[in-house]
Every structure is written in C-alpha cells, then in structure tokens.
Design a protein around this motif. Structure first.
Motif, PDB file in Angstrom:
ATOM      1  N   LEU A 191       0.844  -1.192   0.000  1.00 38.29           N
ATOM      2  CA  LEU A 191       0.000   0.000   0.000  1.00 38.29           C
ATOM      3  C   LEU A 191       0.884   1.249   0.000  1.00 38.29           C
ATOM      4  CD1 LEU A 191      -2.748  -0.983   2.604  1.00 38.29           C
ATOM      5  CD2 LEU A 191      -2.759  -1.313   0.115  1.00 38.29           C
ATOM      6  N   PRO A 192       1.153   1.819  -1.171  1.00 36.32           N
ATOM      7  CA  PRO A 192       2.017   3.007  -1.227  1.00 36.32           C
ATOM      8  C   PRO A 192       1.426   4.150  -0.409  1.00 36.32           C
ATOM      9  CG  PRO A 192       0.870   2.649  -3.320  1.00 36.32           C
ATOM     10  CD  PRO A 192       0.649   1.432  -2.503  1.00 36.32           C
ATOM     11  N   GLY A 193       2.291   4.838   0.308  1.00 36.48           N
ATOM     12  CA  GLY A 193       1.854   5.938   1.155  1.00 36.48           C
ATOM     13  C   GLY A 193       1.373   5.479   2.525  1.00 36.48           C
ATOM     14  N   ILE A 194       1.008   4.221   2.635  1.00 37.69           N
ATOM     15  CA  ILE A 194       0.546   3.660   3.908  1.00 37.69           C
ATOM     16  C   ILE A 194       1.622   2.747   4.486  1.00 37.69           C
ATOM     17  CG2 ILE A 194      -1.237   2.334   5.084  1.00 37.69           C
ATOM     18  CD1 ILE A 194      -2.228   4.980   3.985  1.00 37.69           C
ATOM     19  N   MET A 251       2.284  -7.229  17.290  1.00 37.35           N
ATOM     20  CA  MET A 251       1.659  -5.933  17.052  1.00 37.35           C
ATOM     21  C   MET A 251       1.376  -5.822  15.564  1.00 37.35           C
ATOM     22  SD  MET A 251       3.394  -2.175  17.893  1.00 37.35           S
ATOM     23  CE  MET A 251       3.763  -2.665  19.584  1.00 37.35           C
ATOM     24  N   VAL A 252       0.232  -5.222  15.214  1.00 37.38           N
ATOM     25  CA  VAL A 252      -0.110  -5.005  13.813  1.00 37.38           C
ATOM     26  C   VAL A 252      -0.328  -3.517  13.581  1.00 37.38           C
ATOM     27  CG1 VAL A 252      -1.874  -5.346  12.029  1.00 37.38           C
ATOM     28  CG2 VAL A 252      -1.113  -7.286  13.413  1.00 37.38           C
ATOM     29  N   ILE A 253       0.441  -2.944  12.647  1.00 36.88           N
ATOM     30  CA  ILE A 253       0.247  -1.564  12.206  1.00 36.88           C
ATOM     31  C   ILE A 253       0.034  -1.635  10.707  1.00 36.88           C
ATOM     32  CG2 ILE A 253       1.157   0.790  12.168  1.00 36.88           C
ATOM     33  CD1 ILE A 253       3.008   0.050  14.461  1.00 36.88           C
ATOM     34  N   ALA A 254      -1.241  -1.745  10.304  1.00 35.22           N
ATOM     35  CA  ALA A 254      -1.522  -2.073   8.908  1.00 35.22           C
ATOM     36  C   ALA A 254      -2.891  -1.547   8.494  1.00 35.22           C
ATOM     37  CB  ALA A 254      -1.441  -3.591   8.697  1.00 35.22           C
ATOM     38  N   SER A 255      -3.085  -0.223   8.531  1.00 37.49           N
ATOM     39  CA  SER A 255      -4.382   0.394   8.190  1.00 37.49           C
ATOM     40  C   SER A 255      -5.524  -0.440   8.752  1.00 37.49           C
ATOM     41  CB  SER A 255      -4.531   0.581   6.668  1.00 37.49           C
ATOM     42  OG  SER A 255      -4.425  -0.635   5.971  1.00 37.49           O
ATOM     43  N   GLN A 271     -16.956  -5.975  -7.513  1.00 37.20           N
ATOM     44  CA  GLN A 271     -16.011  -7.045  -7.819  1.00 37.20           C
ATOM     45  C   GLN A 271     -14.971  -7.106  -6.708  1.00 37.20           C
ATOM     46  OE1 GLN A 271     -14.354  -6.941 -11.726  1.00 37.20           O
ATOM     47  NE2 GLN A 271     -13.010  -8.684 -11.412  1.00 37.20           N
ATOM     48  N   VAL A 272     -14.851  -8.257  -6.051  1.00 34.27           N
ATOM     49  CA  VAL A 272     -13.911  -8.447  -4.954  1.00 34.27           C
ATOM     50  C   VAL A 272     -12.753  -9.318  -5.439  1.00 34.27           C
ATOM     51  CG1 VAL A 272     -13.588  -9.287  -2.601  1.00 34.27           C
ATOM     52  CG2 VAL A 272     -15.771  -8.249  -3.266  1.00 34.27           C
ATOM     53  N   LEU A 273     -11.545  -8.755  -5.417  1.00 34.03           N
ATOM     54  CA  LEU A 273     -10.352  -9.484  -5.848  1.00 34.03           C
ATOM     55  C   LEU A 273      -9.479  -9.799  -4.631  1.00 34.03           C
ATOM     56  CD1 LEU A 273      -9.514  -7.578  -9.164  1.00 34.03           C
ATOM     57  CD2 LEU A 273     -10.853  -9.671  -8.837  1.00 34.03           C
ATOM     58  N   ASP A 274      -8.365 -10.481  -4.875  1.00 34.43           N
ATOM     59  CA  ASP A 274      -7.547 -10.981  -3.768  1.00 34.43           C
ATOM     60  C   ASP A 274      -6.820  -9.872  -3.022  1.00 34.43           C
ATOM     61  OD1 ASP A 274      -8.281 -13.586  -4.176  1.00 34.43           O
ATOM     62  OD2 ASP A 274      -6.588 -14.046  -5.494  1.00 34.43           O
ATOM     63  N   ASP A 275      -6.291  -8.899  -3.738  1.00 31.72           N
ATOM     64  CA  ASP A 275      -5.533  -7.860  -3.055  1.00 31.72           C
ATOM     65  C   ASP A 275      -5.622  -6.543  -3.814  1.00 31.72           C
ATOM     66  OD1 ASP A 275      -3.585  -8.007  -5.167  1.00 31.72           O
ATOM     67  OD2 ASP A 275      -2.589  -9.647  -4.119  1.00 31.72           O
ATOM     68  N   ALA A 276      -5.012  -5.518  -3.231  1.00 31.64           N
ATOM     69  CA  ALA A 276      -5.112  -4.161  -3.769  1.00 31.64           C
ATOM     70  C   ALA A 276      -4.528  -4.051  -5.167  1.00 31.64           C
ATOM     71  CB  ALA A 276      -4.410  -3.185  -2.823  1.00 31.64           C
ATOM     72  N   GLN A 331      -9.958   6.349   1.655  1.00 32.25           N
ATOM     73  CA  GLN A 331      -9.368   7.413   0.843  1.00 32.25           C
ATOM     74  C   GLN A 331      -7.871   7.540   1.048  1.00 32.25           C
ATOM     75  OE1 GLN A 331     -11.608  11.056   1.559  1.00 32.25           O
ATOM     76  NE2 GLN A 331     -12.584  10.844  -0.426  1.00 32.25           N
ATOM     77  N   ALA A 332      -7.404   7.344   2.279  1.00 28.18           N
ATOM     78  CA  ALA A 332      -5.964   7.451   2.534  1.00 28.18           C
ATOM     79  C   ALA A 332      -5.198   6.475   1.651  1.00 28.18           C
ATOM     80  CB  ALA A 332      -5.668   7.184   4.011  1.00 28.18           C
ATOM     81  N   ILE A 333      -5.691   5.254   1.546  1.00 29.40           N
ATOM     82  CA  ILE A 333      -5.045   4.249   0.705  1.00 29.40           C
ATOM     83  C   ILE A 333      -5.126   4.649  -0.767  1.00 29.40           C
ATOM     84  CG2 ILE A 333      -5.198   1.844  -0.067  1.00 29.40           C
ATOM     85  CD1 ILE A 333      -6.179   1.145   2.770  1.00 29.40           C
ATOM     86  N   LEU A 334      -6.263   5.189  -1.172  1.00 27.14           N
ATOM     87  CA  LEU A 334      -6.437   5.584  -2.573  1.00 27.14           C
ATOM     88  C   LEU A 334      -5.504   6.717  -2.962  1.00 27.14           C
ATOM     89  CD1 LEU A 334     -10.331   5.404  -2.848  1.00 27.14           C
ATOM     90  CD2 LEU A 334      -8.643   3.657  -3.484  1.00 27.14           C
TER      91      LEU A 334
END
Length: 277
Positions: free
Chosen positions: A33-36, A85-89, A156-161, A180-183
């Motif tokens: 996830l670029p930017g994230i 610990m998870v830091i992942a949006s 449509q649901v796909l496997d990943d971003a 939106q942050a991810i977009l």
C-alpha cells in the motif's frame, strides 16, 4: 564496583520479556500500500511504517524486522503469535475489539473512490449506476459497497489491492473503492496512469486506524495509548502524514481537522473489549 552491581540488580534480567511478553517485538505491516505501508527492494515507506519507527523509538525495547501481513490475516497473526503488534491500516470495529486490543485511532479516513481518466466525470453515487467497482478481500470496504448493489453497482472483490489497481488501469472496472488514505497513495504511485481520488465522494462510516495488539496485555496497551495521545498532537504526526501522502493536503486543505483523532476518541477505543460511550 558495588554501585555497578546494584544498578545491574535493578535492571531486567537477561532474557526477561520487555513488552507484550516478547523479548523481541514483531510488528506486522502491509507491503503493498504506497503511502501507507510499502516495501520495495527491502526499503519500507509510508504512514504506518513511520508510525512503527516512532513506536520503536518510544518503547526502547528490542524489535525484529517487520513481517508482512495481508488484510485478511491481521487478526490471525496476532492470535497465533506470528506478530505481537499489527500496524496495517487496521480499522477499529466493535467486532474486532472483541478479538484483539487496539491502541488508537491514530488516523481517521473515509471510504472513497479512485477512478481512471475515463471516470473523471463521476461526481455522485448515481454516476456509478451499472458500473463495476473493485475492492479486495479482508477489508471493511466490502460491507459498505454491498449497500450500493441495490442501485445497480456491480461489486467485484479481488484478492488484493494490486489486482484492483491493475483492473482499473486496464479499464476492466470503472472505480476502485476503499479508504481514501489508501487511494491517495495509489494515485500518487500511478500518476502516469491519470488515476484520481474523488475527494467529495465517500460512503460508509469513518474508518479509524488503530494499532492491533493481542488480548492479555492491558498495562502495555495503556502505556502505548498514553504515548499515542501525545503523539497525534505534535507536528511530527502532521509531518509523517504529509511526507507519506502529499496528495492529501493538496486535495483537502482542511485535512488535519478531518483526519486527526481526538484524545477522547483514543480513550474510547484503546485497550477495551468494546467502545466506551
């Protein structure tokens, strides 16, 4: 010599767990996830990765190198011990709070839409009627999109971003929908493909990103929450977001008030089994 011995005796014994019951804390982050949170040639970047660095500096305990996690495996990695610990949006929801503890939110966003050059005329939800919108598995985005099926939107649901972004660039879908942050991160990465976030078009409830921890470590959880409340009020928090998502303040000049969580919001969701009133 006696002073040295006394100081040594006061410190933690060798091998004593330091934080979350772990001698070395393992943090799981996204890598796509670029930017994230993004990894390329072993270099990590993004808002979540910078937060990881802040946490590591604050706690002052040994950390392992981050491990990768998919959206669908965030809870599983905390429950099976793959990650401490998870830091992942990681959006805080009541259902997830029953399974893991959160520290946060450290960021607020809304679910929006990313379009290609042939979708810039989309300005309202009605413009998506009969069009195909892509999201990926394991996120809260699917639920919000199901409410649009009644108006003829094809989800449509796909496997990943990356699958959704590829489908958008290739013209197979009219839009990609998630936080939106991810977009904004994907729009930045694919500027040459004329991808654009529709800043005024959002659906669903606000998404509140939190740091995920396994249950059973409330003292450590509260320690991290106390630090986080201080951190989000600093210029460092602002700087990390601007560095990671430079397109966000350009599109939304009032972004700080929109995306910065309050202290009471952090108190209401941190280290609890359900949000407090």
């Amino acid at each position: 010599m006696a002073v040295t011995a006394a100081l040594t005796a006061c410190g933690p014994p060798s091998g004593e767990p330091h934080f979350l019951g772990a001698e070395r804390v393992t943090v799981a982050t996204h890598n796509d996830l670029p930017g994230i949170s993004y990894s390329e040639n072993y270099d990590r970047s993004g808002m979540d990765y910078l937060l990881f660095e802040r946490v590591k500096e604050e706690l002052g305990v040994p950390f392992s190198q981050p491990v990768d996690v998919s959206s669908g495996d965030r809870i599983a990695q905390l429950e099976d011990g793959t990650a401490d610990m998870v830091i992942a949006s990681f959006s805080i929801t009541p259902e997830r709070m029953r399974k893991v503890d959160f520290v946060g939110p450290y960021f607020k966003t809304r679910q929006g839409f990313l379009v290609g050059s042939n979708g810039w005329d989309i300005t309202a939800l009605e413009d998506l009627r009969g069009k195909r919108v892509c999201t990926w598995d394991g996120t809260t985005s699917q639920e919000a999109l199901t409410n649009l099926k009644g108006m003829g939107v094809v989800v449509q649901v796909l496997d990943d971003a990356s699958d959704c972004i590829e489908a958008l660039v290739d013209g197979q879908v009219a839009a990609v929908s998630t936080d939106q942050a991810i977009l904004y991160g994907f729009a930045q990465q694919h500027a040459a493909d004329n991808l654009r976030v529709l800043p005024g078009l959002t659906i669903g409830a606000p998404q509140l990103y939190g740091i995920g921890l396994p249950k059973g470590h409330r003292a450590d959880c509260r320690r991290l929450a106390t630090w986080l409340k201080r951190f989000v009020g600093t210029s460092e928090w602002i700087g990390d977001i601007v560095t990671s998502l430079p397109g966000l303040p350009i599109a939304d000049p009032g972004w700080i008030s929109t995306h910065k969580p309050s202290g009471p919001s952090i108190d209401a969701r941190s280290c609890r089994d359900k949000p407090s009133p």
